[in-house]
Write an enzyme that holds these catalytic residues in place. Structure first.
Site, mmCIF file in Angstrom:
data_model
loop_
_atom_site.group_PDB
_atom_site.id
_atom_site.type_symbol
_atom_site.label_atom_id
_atom_site.label_comp_id
_atom_site.label_asym_id
_atom_site.label_seq_id
_atom_site.Cartn_x
_atom_site.Cartn_y
_atom_site.Cartn_z
ATOM 1 N N TRP A 1 0.862 -1.188 0.000
ATOM 2 C CA TRP A 1 0.000 0.000 0.000
ATOM 3 C C TRP A 1 0.899 1.239 0.000
ATOM 4 O O TRP A 1 1.777 1.349 0.878
ATOM 5 C CB TRP A 1 -0.877 -0.042 1.263
ATOM 6 C CG TRP A 1 -1.865 1.066 1.391
ATOM 7 C CD1 TRP A 1 -2.695 1.537 0.423
ATOM 8 C CD2 TRP A 1 -2.135 1.831 2.578
ATOM 9 N NE1 TRP A 1 -3.480 2.548 0.939
ATOM 10 C CE2 TRP A 1 -3.161 2.752 2.255
ATOM 11 C CE3 TRP A 1 -1.631 1.829 3.879
ATOM 12 C CZ2 TRP A 1 -3.681 3.656 3.172
ATOM 13 C CZ3 TRP A 1 -2.146 2.718 4.803
ATOM 14 C CH2 TRP A 1 -3.158 3.625 4.445
ATOM 15 N N ASP B 1 -0.872 -5.991 8.860
ATOM 16 C CA ASP B 1 -1.886 -5.000 8.538
ATOM 17 C C ASP B 1 -3.076 -5.781 7.988
ATOM 18 O O ASP B 1 -2.951 -6.452 6.962
ATOM 19 C CB ASP B 1 -1.329 -4.019 7.488
ATOM 20 C CG ASP B 1 -2.292 -2.866 7.223
ATOM 21 O OD1 ASP B 1 -3.423 -2.890 7.739
ATOM 22 O OD2 ASP B 1 -1.894 -1.934 6.493
ATOM 23 N N ALA C 1 -6.803 -5.089 6.868
ATOM 24 C CA ALA C 1 -7.794 -4.030 6.615
ATOM 25 C C ALA C 1 -9.017 -4.552 5.870
ATOM 26 O O ALA C 1 -9.960 -3.803 5.644
ATOM 27 C CB ALA C 1 -7.145 -2.905 5.815
ATOM 28 N N LYS D 1 -13.537 -0.859 6.128
ATOM 29 C CA LYS D 1 -14.130 -1.559 4.982
ATOM 30 C C LYS D 1 -15.163 -2.579 5.433
ATOM 31 O O LYS D 1 -16.266 -2.607 4.909
ATOM 32 C CB LYS D 1 -13.042 -2.260 4.165
ATOM 33 C CG LYS D 1 -11.679 -1.596 4.190
ATOM 34 C CD LYS D 1 -11.502 -0.525 3.154
ATOM 35 C CE LYS D 1 -10.267 0.284 3.491
ATOM 36 N NZ LYS D 1 -9.716 1.044 2.432
HETATM 37 C C1 LMR Z 1 -6.859 2.213 -0.636
HETATM 38 O O1 LMR Z 1 -5.809 1.564 -0.660
HETATM 39 O O2 LMR Z 1 -7.382 2.668 -1.660
HETATM 40 C C2 LMR Z 1 -7.561 2.430 0.663
HETATM 41 O O3 LMR Z 1 -6.869 1.807 1.694
HETATM 42 C C3 LMR Z 1 -7.872 3.838 0.928
HETATM 43 C C4 LMR Z 1 -6.675 4.668 1.221
HETATM 44 O O4 LMR Z 1 -6.708 5.340 2.253
HETATM 45 O O5 LMR Z 1 -5.719 4.663 0.451
#
Ligand code: LMR
Length: 394
Positions: free
Chosen positions: A127, A208, A210, A243
Site C-alpha cells: 500500500w 496489517d 484491513a 471496509k
Molecule cells: C486504498 O488503498 O485505496 C484504501 O486503503 C484507501 C486509502 O486510504 O488509500
C-alpha cells in the site's frame, strides 16, 4: 517560516479520486480508491450499523472522554474478531486508533521506540501509504519481493529469500489477507513457512489487516494472523473497521500488541496508551462504539456478517465475470488470475502507459500500477472494461 518546507508529493490514490471527480464523461468508471460500492455505485451504510446508530442515539448519555486506549469493550470485541482464541486475551495489549492507518502509524512508532535503528521489511509492492508514512518517519525500508509480474501471483521463493535477510530488531510488515495492491495472497502452507522463517531470524511480525471478510470469509481471512500471533513471541496487528463495517469516515481502527505473557502485555499497554496520548490523546469513539454494539449483539452481528458475506460474494462474482469476459475477448487464460485473487483489489499487470490509455480514451480510472478496485465494477461495466482493456492493447 513555512516557505522553507518542500512541497510534499500528492498521494497517488487520493489524487486519482480528484481526477475522477473532475472528469465530465458520464460513462467514466472509478476503480481507484478502496471503497466498496454496490451495483448502483453507492457506498451503503450497513444495516446493522444503521440500527446500532439509532440505538446509540437513544441510549448515549454523555460524550465525555473514554480512556486513552478507547473503550475496553471495543478492544475485547475486536481482539475476539481478529484473533479468536488463538492467544490468551491476557497477552494482548490494544488501543483504538483513528482508522487502520492510525494503527499502522502507532505500530511503527512503537517499534521505533524499541529500536531507533529500525528496519521495516515491506512487500514490493505494498500500500503506497505504508511507504509514505515510513519515509515521513525517516525509517529504513527494506523491500522484499512479492509479486510475480509473469503469473500475477506471489513469487514465494523470492519472498522467502529476501525475508531471510531480516534479523532480530527488524519489523516485517505482512498483509493479513487481501493483499493491497495486488490481490495475490499466500496459502496457509506458505504462511507456515513464513512463520518458521521469522522464528529463525528473530524478526518481529507486523500484520496489517484491513479487509477481513472481503477475501474467503471472516474466519478464513483471519487464519494467517491467528497462526502468526500464536506462533511468534510478539506480533503487532493493525486492524481497520473502515471496509468490513463500511464506516470509512468514522476513522475506526485498532492496534494490538501480542506478547508472550501478561507481564510483557502490561508494558505494551502502557506504551500504546502513551503513544495515543502523544499523537492525538483520546481515540475517536463513535465508530468504535458502533462496532462494539454490532459485535456484541447476536442479532446485529448475524445481520452484519450476512451483509458482509453478500459484499464478499458480489466481488467474487465480478472477479469471475471479469476473468471469463477477458478470456472470451483475448482467447487466452492470461487473465485467469483475476478469479484467483482475493479482496477488493487486483493488479492487472499492465503497463502504466496502458493504464493511462484506459483513463484518457475510455474514462477508466485505476491506480498507475494497474491496481483496480473490483468493487468499482458492476455486471454492466465488466464487459465494458474488458473490451477497453483489450482495445487498449492489454
Ligand atoms: C486504498 O488503498 O485505496 C484504501 O486503503 C484507501 C486509502 O486510504 O488509500
Amino acid at each position: 517560516m513555512f516557505e522553507t518546507i518542500q512541497k510534499q508529493p500528492a498521494d497517488k490514490i487520493l489524487a486519482l479520486v480528484q481526477a475522477f471527480k473532475n472528469d465530465p464523461r458520464p460513462d467514466k468508471i472509478d476503480l481507484g480508491v478502496g471503497v466498496y460500492k454496490n451495483a448502483d455505485g453507492v457506498t451503503p451504510i450497513m444495516r446493522a450499523i444503521k440500527t446500532a446508530e439509532k440505538q446509540l442515539w437513544e441510549a448515549e448519555t454523555t460524550k465525555s472522554y473514554t480512556g486513552l486506549a478507547g473503550d475496553p469493550a471495543f478492544s475485547d470485541a475486536m481482539i475476539e474478531l481478529v484473533l479468536g482464541a488463538a492467544v490468551p486475551r491476557a497477552n494482548v495489549a490494544a488501543v483504538a486508533t483513528p482508522g487502520g492507518t492510525g494503527a499502522v502509524r502507532q505500530a511503527f512508532d512503537m517499534a521505533k521506540l524499541a529500536n531507533p535503528d529500525l528496519r521495516v521489511f515491506v512487500s514490493n509492492p505494498t500500500w503506497p501509504n505504508h511507504l509514505s508514512i515510513l519515509k515521513h518517519m525517516a525509517l529504513e525500508m527494506v523491500p522484499y519481493r512479492y509479486f510475480d509480474d509473469a503469473t500475477c501471483g506471489v513469487d514465494f521463493d523470492a519472498m522467502m529469500t529476501d525475508l531471510a535477510q531480516a534479523r532480530k530488531g527488524d519489523l516485517v510488515l505482512l498483509h493479513g489477507c487481501c493483499h493491497n495492491p495486488t490481490g495475490a495472497n499466500l496459502n496457509l502452507t506458505q504462511w507456515q513457512a513464513v512463520i518458521d522463517l521469522l522464528l529463525k531470524t528473530g524478526a518481529t511480525a507486523m500484520i496489517d489487516i484491513a479487509y477481513q471478510g472481503f477475501g474467503d470469509g471472516l474466519e478464513e481471512d483471519a487464519a494467517a494472523t491467528r497462526m502468526i500471533a500464536a506462533a511468534l513471541p510478539e506480533t503487532l496487528i493493525a486492524a481497520s473497521c473502515s471496509k468490513n463495517f463500511g464506516i470509512y469516515r468514522e476513522r475506526t481502527g485498532i492496534l494490538m500488541a501480542v506478547a508472550a505473557d501478561s507481564g510483557a502485555q502490561a508494558l505494551n499497554q502502557g506504551t500504546l496508551n502513551y503513544l495515543n496520548r502523544q499523537n492525538f490523546s483520546f481515540p475517536p469513539d463513535h465508530g468504535a462504539r458502533l462496532v462494539t454494539m454490532v459485535l456484541t449483539d447476536p442479532q446485529l452481528r448475524a445481520d452484519w456478517a450476512a451483509e458482509l458475506e453478500e459484499v464478499r460474494l458480489s466481488m467474487l462474482g465480478l472477479r469471475e465475470q471479469m476473468a471469463q469476459e477477458l478470456q472470451r475477448l483475448s482467447g487466452s487464460d492470461r487473465f485467469g488470475f483475476l478469479a484467483q485473487h482475493r479482496g477488493m483489489f487486483s493488479r492487472l499487470g499492465v503497463s502504466p502507459e496502458l493504464v493511462e490509455t484506459l483513463r484518457a480514451d475510455f474514462g477508466v480510472y485505476m491506480v498507475g500500477d494497474s491496481r483496480m478496485n473490483i468493487a468499482g465494477l458492476n455486471k454492466t461495466t465488466v464487459p465494458v472494461l474488458a473490451e477497453a482493456i483489450i482495445k487498449a492493447g492489454g
